[in-house]
Design a protein around this motif. Sequence first.
Motif, PDB file in Angstrom:
ATOM      1  N   ALA A 118       0.687  -1.211   0.036  1.00  0.00           N
ATOM      2  CA  ALA A 118       0.242  -0.016   0.101  1.00  0.00           C
ATOM      3  C   ALA A 118       0.810   1.272  -0.063  1.00  0.00           C
ATOM      4  O   ALA A 118       0.360   2.510  -0.507  1.00  0.00           O
ATOM      5  CB  ALA A 118      -0.902   0.019   1.321  1.00  0.00           C
ATOM      6  N   ARG A 119       1.850   1.318   0.576  1.00  0.00           N
ATOM      7  CA  ARG A 119       2.875   2.289   0.584  1.00  0.00           C
ATOM      8  C   ARG A 119       3.559   2.612  -0.664  1.00  0.00           C
ATOM      9  O   ARG A 119       4.259   3.672  -0.816  1.00  0.00           O
ATOM     10  CB  ARG A 119       3.918   2.153   1.875  1.00  0.00           C
ATOM     11  CG  ARG A 119       3.227   2.008   3.168  1.00  0.00           C
ATOM     12  CD  ARG A 119       3.969   2.031   4.401  1.00  0.00           C
ATOM     13  NE  ARG A 119       4.904   3.227   4.498  1.00  0.00           N
ATOM     14  CZ  ARG A 119       5.820   3.415   5.466  1.00  0.00           C
ATOM     15  NH1 ARG A 119       6.157   2.473   6.194  1.00  0.00           N
ATOM     16  NH2 ARG A 119       6.291   4.562   5.618  1.00  0.00           N
ATOM     17  N   GLY A 120       3.676   1.697  -1.549  1.00  0.00           N
ATOM     18  CA  GLY A 120       4.144   2.047  -2.684  1.00  0.00           C
ATOM     19  C   GLY A 120       5.658   1.531  -3.198  1.00  0.00           C
ATOM     20  O   GLY A 120       6.144   1.186  -2.153  1.00  0.00           O
ATOM     21  N   ARG A 121       5.921   1.639  -4.284  1.00  0.00           N
ATOM     22  CA  ARG A 121       7.432   1.306  -4.969  1.00  0.00           C
ATOM     23  C   ARG A 121       8.673   1.642  -4.269  1.00  0.00           C
ATOM     24  O   ARG A 121       9.481   1.038  -3.975  1.00  0.00           O
ATOM     25  CB  ARG A 121       7.409   1.134  -6.308  1.00  0.00           C
ATOM     26  CG  ARG A 121       8.603   0.403  -7.014  1.00  0.00           C
ATOM     27  CD  ARG A 121       8.398   0.229  -8.512  1.00  0.00           C
ATOM     28  NE  ARG A 121       7.108  -0.651  -8.812  1.00  0.00           N
ATOM     29  CZ  ARG A 121       6.584  -0.798  -9.828  1.00  0.00           C
ATOM     30  NH1 ARG A 121       7.025  -0.161 -10.895  1.00  0.00           N
ATOM     31  NH2 ARG A 121       5.672  -1.394  -9.987  1.00  0.00           N
ATOM     32  N   ARG A 122       8.307   3.037  -3.980  1.00  0.00           N
ATOM     33  CA  ARG A 122       9.478   3.864  -3.242  1.00  0.00           C
ATOM     34  C   ARG A 122       9.885   3.134  -1.784  1.00  0.00           C
ATOM     35  O   ARG A 122      11.110   2.909  -1.575  1.00  0.00           O
ATOM     36  CB  ARG A 122       9.359   5.411  -3.178  1.00  0.00           C
ATOM     37  CG  ARG A 122       9.599   5.884  -4.504  1.00  0.00           C
ATOM     38  CD  ARG A 122       9.699   7.458  -4.073  1.00  0.00           C
ATOM     39  NE  ARG A 122       9.434   8.285  -5.296  1.00  0.00           N
ATOM     40  CZ  ARG A 122      10.606   8.720  -5.803  1.00  0.00           C
ATOM     41  NH1 ARG A 122      11.783   8.668  -5.214  1.00  0.00           N
ATOM     42  NH2 ARG A 122      10.622   9.293  -7.022  1.00  0.00           N
ATOM     43  N   LYS A 123       8.654   2.971  -1.184  1.00  0.00           N
ATOM     44  CA  LYS A 123       9.134   2.434   0.218  1.00  0.00           C
ATOM     45  C   LYS A 123       9.421   1.104   0.054  1.00  0.00           C
ATOM     46  O   LYS A 123      10.300   0.433   0.807  1.00  0.00           O
ATOM     47  CB  LYS A 123       7.789   2.411   1.144  1.00  0.00           C
ATOM     48  CG  LYS A 123       7.938   2.209   2.429  1.00  0.00           C
ATOM     49  CD  LYS A 123       8.973   3.058   3.097  1.00  0.00           C
ATOM     50  CE  LYS A 123       8.987   2.864   4.583  1.00  0.00           C
ATOM     51  NZ  LYS A 123      10.057   3.597   5.297  1.00  0.00           N
ATOM     52  N   ILE A 124       8.892   0.208  -0.885  1.00  0.00           N
ATOM     53  CA  ILE A 124       9.258  -1.468  -0.873  1.00  0.00           C
ATOM     54  C   ILE A 124      10.719  -1.198  -1.394  1.00  0.00           C
ATOM     55  O   ILE A 124      11.586  -2.058  -0.677  1.00  0.00           O
ATOM     56  CB  ILE A 124       8.393  -1.912  -2.024  1.00  0.00           C
ATOM     57  CG1 ILE A 124       6.776  -2.024  -1.544  1.00  0.00           C
ATOM     58  CG2 ILE A 124       8.870  -3.237  -2.578  1.00  0.00           C
ATOM     59  CD1 ILE A 124       5.983  -2.428  -2.677  1.00  0.00           C
ATOM     60  N   ALA A 125      11.178  -0.497  -2.167  1.00  0.00           N
ATOM     61  CA  ALA A 125      12.691  -0.381  -2.546  1.00  0.00           C
ATOM     62  C   ALA A 125      13.494  -0.126  -1.412  1.00  0.00           C
ATOM     63  O   ALA A 125      14.510  -0.481  -1.338  1.00  0.00           O
ATOM     64  CB  ALA A 125      12.859   0.349  -3.854  1.00  0.00           C
ATOM     65  N   GLN A 126      12.961   0.989  -0.608  1.00  0.00           N
ATOM     66  CA  GLN A 126      13.774   1.580   0.320  1.00  0.00           C
ATOM     67  C   GLN A 126      14.107   0.617   1.389  1.00  0.00           C
ATOM     68  O   GLN A 126      15.072   0.098   1.968  1.00  0.00           O
ATOM     69  CB  GLN A 126      12.962   2.802   1.168  1.00  0.00           C
ATOM     70  CG  GLN A 126      13.759   3.149   2.175  1.00  0.00           C
ATOM     71  CD  GLN A 126      13.106   4.217   2.880  1.00  0.00           C
ATOM     72  OE1 GLN A 126      12.080   4.720   2.332  1.00  0.00           O
ATOM     73  NE2 GLN A 126      13.377   4.609   4.397  1.00  0.00           N
ATOM     74  N   LYS A 127      12.994  -0.528   1.770  1.00  0.00           N
ATOM     75  CA  LYS A 127      12.849  -1.430   2.692  1.00  0.00           C
ATOM     76  C   LYS A 127      13.719  -2.576   1.984  1.00  0.00           C
ATOM     77  O   LYS A 127      14.921  -3.159   2.875  1.00  0.00           O
ATOM     78  CB  LYS A 127      11.532  -2.053   2.949  1.00  0.00           C
ATOM     79  CG  LYS A 127      10.674  -1.110   3.788  1.00  0.00           C
ATOM     80  CD  LYS A 127      11.170  -0.782   5.076  1.00  0.00           C
ATOM     81  CE  LYS A 127      11.359  -2.132   6.144  1.00  0.00           C
ATOM     82  NZ  LYS A 127      12.090  -1.822   7.501  1.00  0.00           N
ATOM     83  N   PHE A 128      13.987  -2.797   0.833  1.00  0.00           N
ATOM     84  CA  PHE A 128      14.780  -3.733   0.236  1.00  0.00           C
ATOM     85  C   PHE A 128      16.174  -3.498   0.254  1.00  0.00           C
ATOM     86  O   PHE A 128      17.038  -4.357   0.932  1.00  0.00           O
ATOM     87  CB  PHE A 128      14.422  -4.098  -1.103  1.00  0.00           C
ATOM     88  CG  PHE A 128      15.202  -5.099  -1.967  1.00  0.00           C
ATOM     89  CD1 PHE A 128      15.402  -6.339  -1.601  1.00  0.00           C
ATOM     90  CD2 PHE A 128      16.406  -4.392  -2.797  1.00  0.00           C
ATOM     91  CE1 PHE A 128      16.431  -7.189  -2.390  1.00  0.00           C
ATOM     92  CE2 PHE A 128      17.111  -5.220  -3.265  1.00  0.00           C
ATOM     93  CZ  PHE A 128      17.078  -6.559  -3.235  1.00  0.00           C
TER      94      PHE A 128
END
Length: 156
Positions: free
Chosen positions: A77-87
């Motif tokens: 739900a938070r989007g690709r930027r947050k997913i990439a940041q967490k990765f």
Amino acid sequence: MPKPPKSKTAADKPAKAKKTATPKAAPKQATTPRPGPAVVLEEMPLATPDVLDRLFDVVSSRRGTDPSISHSARLLARGRRKIAQKFGEEAVECLIEAVAGNRDELISESADVLYHLIVMWVDAGVEPAEVWAELLRREGTSGIAEKAARPRDPLA
């Protein structure tokens, strides 16, 4: 001469059932001792690569569900930027543990990296089979030869 009584260890006790977040039970598999102190040998299912496909299915099923009850739903739900940041954060933590020589922490952080990579795949619409096919395509090819065969960027 009578035999001395055996001392009880965790390996002598039946394994406790663990709760799982997956909607379906994992198939029964052979077991292997869990890494750790030699005195305590708990048994865990023998992991196989299909665990990644099952994890992908679980993460996919969380898309669009309530973010307050699913970490995967929250990330998606938070989007690709947050997913990439967490990765990226997890990848750095994995590298730190590798350099420090912390084997158990490296294993744990590696699992985090794979989970967050799968969340990124789900968000981007990448299927695990596509990644497996690319790995299969590269199998048996020298990394040096594979890199040399890539198209060169004229601006690089």
